[in-house]
Design an enzyme around this catalytic site. Structure first.
Site, PDB file in Angstrom:
ATOM      1  N   THR A  36      30.516  47.098  50.785  1.00 38.23           N
ATOM      2  CA  THR A  36      30.499  47.647  49.425  1.00 38.23           C
ATOM      3  C   THR A  36      29.255  48.510  49.204  1.00 38.23           C
ATOM      4  O   THR A  36      28.210  48.286  49.838  1.00 38.23           O
ATOM      5  CB  THR A  36      30.521  46.487  48.400  1.00 38.23           C
ATOM      6  N   ASP A  37      29.344  49.432  48.254  1.00 32.47           N
ATOM      7  CA  ASP A  37      28.163  50.251  47.926  1.00 32.47           C
ATOM      8  C   ASP A  37      27.065  49.400  47.292  1.00 32.47           C
ATOM      9  O   ASP A  37      25.907  49.805  47.242  1.00 32.47           O
ATOM     10  CB  ASP A  37      28.545  51.422  47.007  1.00 32.47           C
ATOM     11  N   GLU A  38      27.442  48.196  46.827  1.00 35.14           N
ATOM     12  CA  GLU A  38      26.442  47.355  46.149  1.00 35.14           C
ATOM     13  C   GLU A  38      25.336  46.894  47.110  1.00 35.14           C
ATOM     14  O   GLU A  38      24.281  46.451  46.671  1.00 35.14           O
ATOM     15  CB  GLU A  38      27.118  46.154  45.482  1.00 35.14           C
ATOM     16  N   TYR A  98      26.093  38.161  45.441  1.00 34.90           N
ATOM     17  CA  TYR A  98      27.294  38.817  46.001  1.00 34.90           C
ATOM     18  C   TYR A  98      26.874  39.925  46.958  1.00 34.90           C
ATOM     19  O   TYR A  98      27.254  39.927  48.128  1.00 34.90           O
ATOM     20  CB  TYR A  98      28.180  39.393  44.873  1.00 34.90           C
ATOM     21  N   LYS A 126      27.260  40.173  51.050  1.00 36.44           N
ATOM     22  CA  LYS A 126      28.034  41.262  51.656  1.00 36.44           C
ATOM     23  C   LYS A 126      27.153  42.047  52.643  1.00 36.44           C
ATOM     24  O   LYS A 126      27.618  42.473  53.690  1.00 36.44           O
ATOM     25  CB  LYS A 126      28.569  42.213  50.576  1.00 36.44           C
TER      26      LYS A 126
HETATM   27  N1  LIG Z   1      36.854  45.552  44.076  1.00 32.67           N
HETATM   28  C1  LIG Z   1      35.957  46.468  44.367  1.00 32.67           C
HETATM   29  O1  LIG Z   1      35.624  47.302  43.522  1.00 32.67           O
HETATM   30  C2  LIG Z   1      35.335  46.528  45.735  1.00 32.67           C
HETATM   31  C3  LIG Z   1      34.521  47.621  46.071  1.00 32.67           C
HETATM   32  C4  LIG Z   1      33.982  47.695  47.361  1.00 32.67           C
HETATM   33  C5  LIG Z   1      34.240  46.698  48.274  1.00 32.67           C
HETATM   34  N2  LIG Z   1      35.010  45.625  47.922  1.00 32.67           N
HETATM   35  C6  LIG Z   1      35.288  44.602  48.933  1.00 32.67           C
HETATM   36  O2  LIG Z   1      36.681  44.676  49.210  1.00 32.67           O
HETATM   37  C7  LIG Z   1      37.179  43.389  49.536  1.00 32.67           C
HETATM   38  C8  LIG Z   1      38.357  43.044  48.648  1.00 32.67           C
HETATM   39  O3  LIG Z   1      37.930  43.093  47.283  1.00 32.67           O
HETATM   40  P1  LIG Z   1      38.944  42.739  46.110  1.00 32.67           P
HETATM   41  O4  LIG Z   1      38.433  43.374  44.894  1.00 32.67           O
HETATM   42  O5  LIG Z   1      40.324  43.014  46.565  1.00 32.67           O
HETATM   43  O6  LIG Z   1      38.722  41.173  46.015  1.00 32.67           O
HETATM   44  P2  LIG Z   1      39.650  40.041  45.362  1.00 32.67           P
HETATM   45  O7  LIG Z   1      38.701  39.029  44.829  1.00 32.67           O
HETATM   46  O8  LIG Z   1      40.674  40.629  44.479  1.00 32.67           O
HETATM   47  O9  LIG Z   1      40.437  39.425  46.604  1.00 32.67           O
HETATM   48  C9  LIG Z   1      39.794  38.652  47.594  1.00 32.67           C
HETATM   49  C10 LIG Z   1      40.878  37.979  48.421  1.00 32.67           C
HETATM   50  O10 LIG Z   1      40.253  37.266  49.479  1.00 32.67           O
HETATM   51  C11 LIG Z   1      40.774  35.953  49.538  1.00 32.67           C
HETATM   52  N3  LIG Z   1      39.737  35.073  50.067  1.00 32.67           N
HETATM   53  C12 LIG Z   1      38.541  34.752  49.490  1.00 32.67           C
HETATM   54  N4  LIG Z   1      37.847  33.929  50.296  1.00 32.67           N
HETATM   55  C13 LIG Z   1      38.625  33.738  51.411  1.00 32.67           C
HETATM   56  C14 LIG Z   1      38.452  33.001  52.609  1.00 32.67           C
HETATM   57  N5  LIG Z   1      37.348  32.273  52.826  1.00 32.67           N
HETATM   58  N6  LIG Z   1      39.424  33.041  53.542  1.00 32.67           N
HETATM   59  C15 LIG Z   1      40.560  33.765  53.331  1.00 32.67           C
HETATM   60  N7  LIG Z   1      40.784  34.470  52.206  1.00 32.67           N
HETATM   61  C16 LIG Z   1      39.822  34.464  51.262  1.00 32.67           C
HETATM   62  C17 LIG Z   1      41.163  35.613  48.107  1.00 32.67           C
HETATM   63  O11 LIG Z   1      42.126  34.571  48.046  1.00 32.67           O
HETATM   64  C18 LIG Z   1      41.705  36.950  47.624  1.00 32.67           C
HETATM   65  O12 LIG Z   1      43.069  37.098  47.938  1.00 32.67           O
HETATM   66  C19 LIG Z   1      35.995  42.429  49.397  1.00 32.67           C
HETATM   67  O13 LIG Z   1      35.455  42.243  50.670  1.00 32.67           O
HETATM   68  C20 LIG Z   1      35.027  43.177  48.497  1.00 32.67           C
HETATM   69  O14 LIG Z   1      33.698  42.794  48.759  1.00 32.67           O
HETATM   70  C21 LIG Z   1      35.563  45.520  46.670  1.00 32.67           C
END
Ligand SMILES: NC(=O)c1ccc[n+]([C@@H]2O[C@H](COP(=O)([O-])OP(=O)(O)OC[C@H]3O[C@@H](n4cnc5c(N)ncnc54)[C@H](O)[C@@H]3O)[C@@H](O)[C@H]2O)c1
Length: 337
Positions: free
Chosen positions: A126-128, A150, A154
């Protein structure tokens, strides 16, 4: 035919990505490993449940046995690791889950690929991880200065994946995307929270002065960037993925209210989040030079997203009536009326 292991495929971005791959690749197999935490919802993929190319495994990426069985049974060529605890507010209240999933989980998957082999491991970061920036933009070689549990966990997963490239020659690529928005996003995150609160005539809790700035990336653009990087990215490299849409939270809030014809009086300024980063901004020149561009303009993407939440009432109302309510009331010190 490629076999993908997509972890966290029942979450927001993961489910969009599973659907993206299925619609863009006729011949493939996808194994989705998801623990189904509060944020994981099998209904996000109910439309592909009966697709022969899709296999769901309920399990934890930290569970060495489950991960090993998947590698032994399905021999994934490509791993996309989306699985993570993903909400900053929750990491402030309970960091341990984040450190486990976002660091140890990455380790477990990397070890499995080290043992069983594979073509590519994409760690979704993530950009964070860069932390806040007052002016200018972060590029991939800038130092990481994460400032909440968080982003710190990450950053740990991000660099651990890179270390497996350097140390063990594992075929790793790391991607750092900006804030995503779009269909199927759990309604604790700013855009879906504000859309659904506005639809219910509940206040929209805006942290601090509402002037925090984020870059916004439509989820389909994120998926297309990941798919592009899979074929064009260079092993060992890190790629920023952004939408080129920098906005203050207050501006987004006004756009949502305006689109739904709701009054500005619904905005409620609440005490700022602890350690709230002021601005995230990232340069996507590296990915642009490779040939990828985001396609969605923010106004159109937001409109499509709002329309999706309007038409998928049942999906979010069910979530908001569950554990969500207690979390919400504690986080914002607001009662749902
Ligand atoms: N949402 C954003 O804006 C954003 C931006 C940049 C990066 N990301 C990254 O993208 C990825 C997905 O983000 P998101 O927003 O879809 O998240 P989300 O919270 O909607 O989904 C996370 C998923 O991971 C599953 N999960 C969590 N812990 C787990 C584990 N230990 N084993 C198996 N499954 C597990 C959850 O059940 C869920 O389905 C993450 O890695 C996040 O850090 C998100």
């Amino acid at each position: 035919m490629k076999t993908y292991l997509i972890t966290g495929g029942c979450g927001f971005i993961g489910s969009n990505f599973v659907r993206y791959i299925l619609s863009n690749e006729k011949e493939c197999r996808i194994v989705n490993l998801d623990k189904l935490t509060y944020a994981g919802n099998p209904k996000n993929l109910s439309d592909v449940d009966n697709d022969d190319r899709y296999i769901f495994v309920h399990g934890d990426i930290c569970d060495e046995k489950v991960v090993d069985e998947i590698f032994s049974d399905y021999h994934p060529d490509i791993v996309f690791n989306f699985a993570a605890e993903s909400h900053v507010d929750r990491s402030i209240g309970k960091p341990d889950d984040f450190i486990r999933a976002d660091m140890f989980g990455v380790f477990t998957l990397l070890e499995a690929m080290k043992l069983h082999g594979g073509e590519l491991f994409v760690q979704i970061s993530t950009d964070e991880v860069y932390g806040s920036i007052e002016k200018g933009e972060f590029s991939e070689t800038d130092p990481l200065m994460p400032s909440n549990p968080y982003s710190a966990s990450k950053a740990g997963g991000d660099r651990l994946a890179y270390s497996y490239y350097v140390t063990y020659k594992l075929p790793v690529i790391v991607t750092r995307a900006s804030n995503n928005y779009g269909p199927f996003q759990y309604p604790e995150k700013l855009i879906p929270l504000f859309i659904t609160n506005a639809l219910e005539d509940q206040p929209l809790p805006l942290y601090g002065d509402g002037k925090n700035v984020r870059d916004w990336l439509y989820v389909e653009d994120h998926c297309s960037a990941l798919h592009f990087i899979m074929t064009n990215g260079v092993l060992g490299e890190t790629y920023n993925i952004g939408g080129g849409n920098e906005m203050q939270n207050i501006e987004i809030t006004r756009l949502i209210l305006d689109h739904l014809s709701k009054p500005e009086g619904l905005i409620r300024f609440v005490e700022d989040r602890k350690g709230h980063d002021q601005r995230y901004a990232l340069s996507i020149n590296k990915l642009r030079q490779l040939g990828w561009e985001p396609k969605h303009d923010f106004t159109d993407g937001l409109r499509t997203t709002i329309d999706w939440y309007v038409s998928n009432n049942n999906w979010w109302r069910k979530i908001k009536s569950g554990e969500f309510r207690e979390y919400y009331e504690q986080t914002y010190n607001l009662k749902v009326v």
